[in-house]
Design a protein around this motif. Sequence first.
Motif, PDB file in Angstrom:
ATOM      1  N   MET A 224       0.830  -1.207   0.000  1.00  0.00           N
ATOM      2  CA  MET A 224       0.000   0.000   0.000  1.00  0.00           C
ATOM      3  C   MET A 224       0.866   1.259   0.000  1.00  0.00           C
ATOM      4  N   THR A 225       1.928   1.245   0.777  1.00  0.00           N
ATOM      5  CA  THR A 225       2.834   2.399   0.837  1.00  0.00           C
ATOM      6  C   THR A 225       3.477   2.653  -0.528  1.00  0.00           C
ATOM      7  N   CYS A 228       0.955   4.288  -2.747  1.00  0.00           N
ATOM      8  CA  CYS A 228       0.661   5.667  -2.342  1.00  0.00           C
ATOM      9  C   CYS A 228       1.833   6.604  -2.607  1.00  0.00           C
ATOM     10  N   GLU A 229       3.040   6.118  -2.457  1.00  0.00           N
ATOM     11  CA  GLU A 229       4.196   6.966  -2.764  1.00  0.00           C
ATOM     12  C   GLU A 229       4.214   7.328  -4.239  1.00  0.00           C
ATOM     13  N   LEU A 231       1.455   7.550  -6.148  1.00  0.00           N
ATOM     14  CA  LEU A 231       0.377   8.527  -6.322  1.00  0.00           C
ATOM     15  C   LEU A 231       0.817   9.911  -5.860  1.00  0.00           C
ATOM     16  N   LYS A 232       1.515   9.950  -4.749  1.00  0.00           N
ATOM     17  CA  LYS A 232       1.974  11.223  -4.183  1.00  0.00           C
ATOM     18  C   LYS A 232       2.936  11.931  -5.142  1.00  0.00           C
ATOM     19  N   THR A 237      -5.127   7.944  -8.784  1.00  0.00           N
ATOM     20  CA  THR A 237      -6.068   7.279  -7.888  1.00  0.00           C
ATOM     21  C   THR A 237      -5.818   5.782  -7.920  1.00  0.00           C
ATOM     22  N   ALA A 287      -2.250   4.709   3.921  1.00  0.00           N
ATOM     23  CA  ALA A 287      -2.296   5.735   2.878  1.00  0.00           C
ATOM     24  C   ALA A 287      -2.083   7.122   3.471  1.00  0.00           C
ATOM     25  N   VAL A 292      -1.358  10.385   1.391  1.00  0.00           N
ATOM     26  CA  VAL A 292      -2.397  10.260   0.366  1.00  0.00           C
ATOM     27  C   VAL A 292      -3.751  10.108   1.054  1.00  0.00           C
ATOM     28  N   VAL A 352      -8.140   5.741  -2.946  1.00  0.00           N
ATOM     29  CA  VAL A 352      -7.219   6.755  -2.408  1.00  0.00           C
ATOM     30  C   VAL A 352      -6.706   7.585  -3.584  1.00  0.00           C
ATOM     31  N   SER A 353      -6.553   8.883  -3.356  1.00  0.00           N
ATOM     32  CA  SER A 353      -6.184   9.782  -4.456  1.00  0.00           C
ATOM     33  C   SER A 353      -5.178  10.832  -4.013  1.00  0.00           C
ATOM     34  N   SER A 354      -4.345  11.251  -4.956  1.00  0.00           N
ATOM     35  CA  SER A 354      -3.463  12.399  -4.759  1.00  0.00           C
ATOM     36  C   SER A 354      -3.474  13.216  -6.057  1.00  0.00           C
TER      37      SER A 354
END
Length: 368
Positions: A224-225, A228-229, A231-232, A237, A287, A292, A352-354
């Motif tokens: 997950m990390t 998310c990294e 996405l960041k 998404t 997240a 994120v 999850v979105s950034s």
Amino acid sequence: MTTTLGDKIKALIRMNGPLSVTDYFALCLADPEFGYYKTREPFGTSGDFITGPEISQLFGEMVGVFIVHAWQRHGLPAPVRLAEVGPGRGTMMSDMLRVIARLAPDLYRDATVHLVETSDRLRAVQHKSLEPHIEKIAWHDSFGDVPEGFVLVVANELFDAIPIRQFVKIGPHYRERMVSLGLDDELIFSTGVATLDPALLPPGAGNQPDGTIFEFSPARRAVMTAMCERLKTEGGTALIIDYGHISTGFGDTLQALRAHDYDPPLANPGIADLTSHVDFEDLARTALAAGVEPSGCLRQGDFLQGLGIKERAGILGRGKDEATQMELAEAVNRLAGSGAGRMGELFKVLAVSSPALSLAPFRPLPQD
């Protein structure tokens, strides 16, 4: 039943002592010689379980509708990396791309498709399923290999196959659950000496009765990390769909599936599929820790109904014979129906979105 992998696991235990549940889980699914995903065809009626996309095209179509909506809410970026981690037989991506091409031709034109798949056997199946779109598609061994750029990620029944650790409450501590050998040389559960940091336990852990099991998955957090990294850094998404619970809690959810039925988790290593429930609250916290924002978490039934699965089934059934209409209604019921034991209730969906976005059918993010 004795399995080849079972014999290998017993030999490892005799040589090195008890295995943690997480090591047993990993061996059952991914042992390079005898692991379940190396030797079996898990999907479909001839396999051990049927995933949502294999039940009906409606599932992938609704995910495609969501992807178009997310792309629009992000401001129609181009180019787009459309990634699926653990794409199974390629069925969901095929249904998604058909919808994307119809609803958002610009997105279809500007997207490249990235399938994260380590199995050569499944890659061959995916190649066949996705033949009409093949010029868009690339395969990767890991999510980190997906090219840079704005990304829309889907992961259906990925996290439940990532190993967990289990801890058993004994007195004031939660001790790691292990797999060892019984008096008759059979695999049994036992308790090790390693304890879990109390900071990782949910509220009320000390009040649970002895024998209570708590599950924790550093491996799921790591995946997950990584998502998310990305996405960041690049924007995008991720949509995660899996068997699990919205809130962190207690209980033993380790389970084996064999020929569409439950099997004792230690009975047939390498032959039965091994899974456990996904803790969606923990994924959402992970997240947030990566910077994120979760757009929300819903039961699968609410997610699919919010995107119009019933209306789409009505369109597909229009003018068709009664058997086809019944089949579509049953698919909607299986995928989105509520009630104990139904996929619409058991499966959850997290987005999850950034940068942070409000995305339908999730409820809008609270305003400061």
